[in-house]
Design a protein around this motif. Structure first.
Motif, short mmCIF file in Angstrom:
data_model
loop_
_atom_site.label_atom_id
_atom_site.label_comp_id
_atom_site.label_asym_id
_atom_site.label_seq_id
_atom_site.Cartn_x
_atom_site.Cartn_y
_atom_site.Cartn_z
N ALA A 41 49.42 33.57 41.29
CA ALA A 41 49.85 32.40 40.51
C ALA A 41 49.52 31.10 41.24
CB ALA A 41 51.34 32.49 40.21
N GLU A 42 49.78 31.06 42.55
CA GLU A 42 49.48 29.85 43.33
C GLU A 42 47.97 29.59 43.34
OE1 GLU A 42 53.17 30.13 46.53
OE2 GLU A 42 51.28 31.15 46.97
N ALA A 43 47.20 30.63 43.52
CA ALA A 43 45.74 30.48 43.57
C ALA A 43 45.21 29.98 42.22
CB ALA A 43 45.08 31.80 43.94
N ALA A 44 45.74 30.51 41.14
CA ALA A 44 45.31 30.08 39.81
C ALA A 44 45.60 28.59 39.62
CB ALA A 44 46.00 30.90 38.72
N THR A 45 46.77 28.16 40.04
CA THR A 45 47.15 26.75 39.91
C THR A 45 46.23 25.87 40.74
OG1 THR A 45 49.46 27.32 39.49
CG2 THR A 45 49.02 25.09 40.28
N VAL A 46 46.01 26.22 41.99
CA VAL A 46 45.17 25.44 42.89
C VAL A 46 43.74 25.32 42.37
CG1 VAL A 46 44.10 25.46 45.19
CG2 VAL A 46 46.54 25.88 44.96
N HIS A 47 43.25 26.40 41.77
CA HIS A 47 41.86 26.42 41.31
C HIS A 47 41.71 26.03 39.84
CE1 HIS A 47 40.10 28.10 44.96
NE2 HIS A 47 41.21 28.80 45.08
N GLY A 48 42.81 25.68 39.18
CA GLY A 48 42.75 25.27 37.78
C GLY A 48 42.32 26.39 36.85
N ILE A 49 42.77 27.60 37.15
CA ILE A 49 42.40 28.79 36.38
C ILE A 49 43.58 29.21 35.51
CG2 ILE A 49 41.78 31.23 36.60
CD1 ILE A 49 40.52 30.43 39.34
N ASN A 50 43.28 29.64 34.29
CA ASN A 50 44.32 30.16 33.40
C ASN A 50 44.85 31.47 33.99
OD1 ASN A 50 45.21 32.06 31.13
ND2 ASN A 50 45.23 30.05 30.14
N LEU A 51 46.13 31.50 34.30
CA LEU A 51 46.74 32.66 34.95
C LEU A 51 46.65 33.91 34.09
CD1 LEU A 51 48.33 33.97 37.25
CD2 LEU A 51 50.43 33.07 36.19
N ASP A 52 46.90 33.78 32.80
CA ASP A 52 46.84 34.95 31.92
C ASP A 52 45.45 35.56 31.87
OD1 ASP A 52 49.57 34.78 31.28
OD2 ASP A 52 49.19 33.44 29.60
N ASP A 53 44.43 34.70 31.82
CA ASP A 53 43.04 35.20 31.82
C ASP A 53 42.72 35.93 33.11
OD1 ASP A 53 42.70 34.05 29.31
OD2 ASP A 53 41.58 32.32 30.06
N LEU A 54 43.17 35.36 34.23
CA LEU A 54 42.92 35.97 35.53
C LEU A 54 43.61 37.32 35.64
CD1 LEU A 54 41.76 35.89 38.39
CD2 LEU A 54 43.75 34.52 39.06
N LEU A 55 44.87 37.38 35.26
CA LEU A 55 45.59 38.65 35.33
C LEU A 55 44.98 39.71 34.43
CD1 LEU A 55 49.28 37.39 35.51
CD2 LEU A 55 48.00 38.55 37.32
N GLU A 56 44.54 39.30 33.25
CA GLU A 56 43.90 40.24 32.34
C GLU A 56 42.65 40.83 32.98
OE1 GLU A 56 41.60 40.24 28.07
OE2 GLU A 56 43.20 38.78 28.36
N ALA A 57 41.84 39.99 33.60
CA ALA A 57 40.62 40.46 34.24
C ALA A 57 40.93 41.36 35.44
CB ALA A 57 39.78 39.27 34.68
N LEU A 58 41.93 41.02 36.20
CA LEU A 58 42.28 41.82 37.37
C LEU A 58 42.86 43.17 36.99
CD1 LEU A 58 43.85 39.05 39.63
CD2 LEU A 58 41.77 40.36 40.13
N ASN A 59 43.44 43.27 35.82
CA ASN A 59 44.08 44.52 35.40
C ASN A 59 43.22 45.38 34.48
OD1 ASN A 59 46.69 44.63 36.72
ND2 ASN A 59 47.09 42.73 35.64
#
Length: 60
Positions: A41-59
């Motif tokens: 979550a912190e990394a997504a915020t720092v990098h301006g990335i949508n957290l839900d999109d990132l989690l979806e891709a990681l899972n």
């Protein structure tokens, strides 16, 4: 399952292929010391990335 509260270090240590997913989202420093303690979550915020999109891709 990757959650927003896991650190980048935990995710990459559990499955090294996740480093490629993180890098595809613009997180080039997945192995640097600060990333080891930074949550997804912190990394997504720092990098301006949508957290839900990132989690979806990681899972996938």
């Amino acid at each position: 399952m990757v959650t927003k509260d896991m650190t980048i270090g935990e995710v990459v240590n559990a499955d090294s292929s996740k480093a490629g997913v993180l890098m595809s989202f613009g997180m080039g420093c997945v192995g640097c010391p600060s990333a080891q303690a930074e949550t997804i979550a912190e990394a997504a915020t720092v990098h301006g990335i949508n957290l839900d999109d990132l989690l979806e891709a990681l899972n996938r």
